[in-house]
Design a protein around this motif. Structure first.
Motif, PDB file in Angstrom:
ATOM      1  N   LYS A  65       4.610  12.553  -0.874  1.00  0.00           N
ATOM      2  CA  LYS A  65       3.577  12.893   0.396  1.00  0.00           C
ATOM      3  C   LYS A  65       2.658  11.259   0.021  1.00  0.00           C
ATOM      4  N   LYS A  66       2.060  10.707   1.081  1.00  0.00           N
ATOM      5  CA  LYS A  66       0.624   9.892   1.010  1.00  0.00           C
ATOM      6  C   LYS A  66      -0.895  10.720   1.034  1.00  0.00           C
TER       7      LYS A  66
ATOM      8  N   ASP B  60      -3.746   8.505   0.212  1.00  0.00           N
ATOM      9  CA  ASP B  60      -4.888   7.944   0.909  1.00  0.00           C
ATOM     10  C   ASP B  60      -3.725   6.484   0.732  1.00  0.00           C
ATOM     11  N   ASN B  61      -4.735   5.699   1.530  1.00  0.00           N
ATOM     12  CA  ASN B  61      -4.090   4.118   1.578  1.00  0.00           C
ATOM     13  C   ASN B  61      -3.429   3.961   0.242  1.00  0.00           C
ATOM     14  N   TYR B  62      -3.986   4.820  -1.253  1.00  0.00           N
ATOM     15  CA  TYR B  62      -3.358   4.178  -2.906  1.00  0.00           C
ATOM     16  C   TYR B  62      -3.050   4.992  -3.428  1.00  0.00           C
ATOM     17  N   THR B  63      -2.762   6.304  -3.042  1.00  0.00           N
ATOM     18  CA  THR B  63      -2.086   6.734  -3.974  1.00  0.00           C
ATOM     19  C   THR B  63      -0.804   7.977  -2.922  1.00  0.00           C
ATOM     20  N   VAL B  64      -0.241   7.855  -4.139  1.00  0.00           N
ATOM     21  CA  VAL B  64       1.173   8.537  -3.230  1.00  0.00           C
ATOM     22  C   VAL B  64       1.732   9.862  -4.589  1.00  0.00           C
TER      23      VAL B  64
ATOM     24  N   ASN C 286       0.763  -1.570  -0.140  1.00  0.00           N
ATOM     25  CA  ASN C 286       0.431   0.298  -0.435  1.00  0.00           C
ATOM     26  C   ASN C 286       0.764   1.144  -0.109  1.00  0.00           C
ATOM     27  N   ALA C 287       0.344   1.957   0.207  1.00  0.00           N
ATOM     28  CA  ALA C 287       1.322   3.126   0.106  1.00  0.00           C
ATOM     29  C   ALA C 287       2.553   3.625   1.400  1.00  0.00           C
ATOM     30  N   ASP C 288       1.008   3.047   2.739  1.00  0.00           N
ATOM     31  CA  ASP C 288       2.609   3.182   3.600  1.00  0.00           C
ATOM     32  C   ASP C 288       4.182   2.358   2.981  1.00  0.00           C
TER      33      ASP C 288
ATOM     34  N   LEU D 205       5.818   4.231   0.409  1.00  0.00           N
ATOM     35  CA  LEU D 205       7.320   5.258   1.281  1.00  0.00           C
ATOM     36  C   LEU D 205       8.237   4.949   1.724  1.00  0.00           C
TER      37      LEU D 205
END
Length: 524
Positions: A141-142, A144-148, A111-113, A116
């Motif tokens: 920058k995150k 949301d959970n699936y967008t960076v 996921n985004a985390d 990152l």
């Protein structure tokens, strides 16, 4: 102990041994049918396969780790772990929309985390400064959970291409380090979202891989792949014939050109071949006084018979080179890469005008090469030596072990001529030009230092539209041709040899991901 008791004990032992042999006789057969053994020239570095480093085999990175975006035919960028993306009009902001159906090989979520974590692990590291993505990334920058979202200090058309490469921008699990999730944590285990995972490793011997059962493109068949270290090309050929390996080739385990004909003429083997994006060429060190004269560099180009290299020495396993990059590389055209025809008289005349030859000084050059990864380079170097001798240039050949060879190129620059090859992935052409021909911060170049060429390369990197990029590369390639910056030699085909009972061979998108390994099956 009675004779009867002894006989009973022996009977039990024999039964156990026979039972063990029967059970064992099934497992090796199953193992053999489900195992593909691959030859590699050197240790894979599987114990150090940090996705944000340069420690291991390029091909192993692509087997274990996925990229954010993938490199496709003719340089087209395709979705990877990012299913789509947008780029701002000024080329400084990139928004990546991530896939939601992906897990790492340990079962944890991508996921985004997780993205990152990987970005912060490679961000701001000095060893990545030569890559525009690392050099110009200001922040991430995150959304949301699936967008960076990534923010860059300047536009550069190379960013997406660099994200496709085998390293150092591929995505690893936060659980790969200790403490877990710490971008500065100590690397412990290679955990990726790719089709394979590493299950065992013996340094300088073998690396064993099995399918990632959480692979997002679907569960793979139960099989095993063993990468065996066989440094010598002749030994690799013998191993194929003996059956101790089933496949060898590409840059990870080349088969010599002399042996290819034998395999082509034997139904027990299949030779796979396709036009590649790599080229072989001579790097010319223009920091050496004798090579600063353009007439000398042009003479080198005229004196080497590239047709002979392609047709006779290398047995038609490629084509003679005209420019530094093959026509399969984006932005290369006949007009910007016309090449030099073989012409001994022109070569001799240019050398005489430069003060060398029959009425001038003797020109002596050293030529550095290596054969660990490229066994054919010895024969190529000998042909070059003979060609240049015909025009009065004496060449001393220096076959180095690979570590010393790369040190000579990247650190010492103590060569006159060096046999090298272009990359064969998303770094073509811009990344390769940056690495060898752009002048770096301390005012030095690697293969060829020229302020005008370096400026043209920098300009090309900032061009955004295809029209702007084509114009920029036309200028670069034409300048390199007119000034004889290199001696292009040969565009080798990508070649693998495998036993004929190995089915499902499929080419990968780049030389660092040369084969879709999970498609390979051994016929029972």
């Amino acid at each position: 102990m009675s004779k009867k008791t002894i006989i009973s004990i022996l009977s039990v032992l024999i039964f156990i041994i026979l039972t063990g042999c029967n059970e064992g006789s099934q497992d090796p057969t199953t193992e053999q049918n489900n195992t593909i053994q691959v030859a590699v020239t050197s240790d894979s570095g599987a114990n150090k396969l940090d996705a944000t480093s340069y420690e291991g085999s390029m091909q192993l990175y692509t087997a274990v780790y996925d990229p954010l975006v993938k490199y496709g035919e003719n340089g087209k960028i395709k979705p990877g772990l990012a299913e789509s993306w947008e780029i701002s009009k000024d080329g400084k902001e990139y928004v990546f929309h991530l896939r939601k159906d992906v897990k790492f090989s340990d079962g944890s979520d991508f996921n985004a985390d997780a993205l990152l974590f990987s970005i912060h692990r490679w961000k701001n590291k000095k060893e990545h400064a030569w890559l525009k993505t690392a050099e110009t990334l200001k922040k991430v920058k995150k959304i949301d959970n699936y967008t960076v979202k990534m923010f860059f200090s300047e536009p550069n058309a190379l960013i997406l291409n660099e994200l496709t490469t085998a390293r150092p921008f591929r995505i690893m699990s936060p659980n790969s380090v200790k403490p877990a999730g710490d971008p500065n944590g100590e690397f412990e285990e290679a955990i990726g979202t790719g089709p394979w995972r590493i299950v065992s490793y013996e340094k300088d011997n073998e690396t064993v891989l099995t399918p990632n059962q959480h692979y997002w493109k679907g569960k793979l068949n139960d099989k095993k792949m063993i990468w065996k270290v066989i440094p010598n090309a002749q030994t690799r050929s013998l191993a194929l014939q003996e059956g101790s390996i089933q496949i060898a080739g590409g840059e990870m385990g080349k088969i010599s050109y002399q042996d290819l004909k034998m395999f082509r003429n034997n139904d027990k083997y299949k030779v796979e071949s396709e036009r590649g994006t790599t080229s072989y060429f001579l790097a010319i060190n223009n920091q050496k006084k004798s090579l600063q004269d353009v007439k000398v560099r042009q003479a080198l180009n005229y004196a080497i018979n590239k047709e002979n290299l392609a047709n006779q020495v290398l047995d038609d396993n490629g084509s003679p080179a005209t420019g530094l990059f093959a026509k399969t590389v984006p932005f290369v055209t006949k007009e910007n890469s016309p090449g030099y025809a073989y012409n001994l008289n022109k070569a001799k005349k240019l050398l005489e005008e430069a003060g060398y030859g029959a009425k001038g000084k003797e020109l002596k050059l050293n030529l550095v090469f290596q054969t660990e990864e490229f066994p054919e380079w010895k024969e190529i170097s000998e042909i070059i030596q003979n060609n240049l001798h015909e025009v009065g240039i004496e060449v001393e050949l220096n076959n180095m072990e690979s570590t010393s060879y790369y040190h000579s190129l990247w650190e010492k620059q103590d060569y006159d001529l060096l046999l090298y090859r272009t990359y064969a992935d998303g770094l073509n052409p811009q990344g390769f030009l940056n690495s060898l021909f752009a002048i770096n911060g301390d005012g030095k170049g690697i293969a060829y230092a020229d302020e005008h060429l370096s400026e043209y390369i920098t300009t090309a990197g900032k061009a955004i539209t295809n029209e702007e990029r084509q114009e920029a590369y036309d200028k670069i390639f034409s300048y390199m041709h007119n000034n004889a910056v290199t001696v292009p030699l040969f565009y080798p085909d990508n070649i693998f040899v495998h036993q004929s009972d190995v089915k499902g061979f499929t080419w990968g998108p780049i030389v660092d991901n040369p084969v879709i390994w999970n498609n390979l099956e051994k016929e029972e």
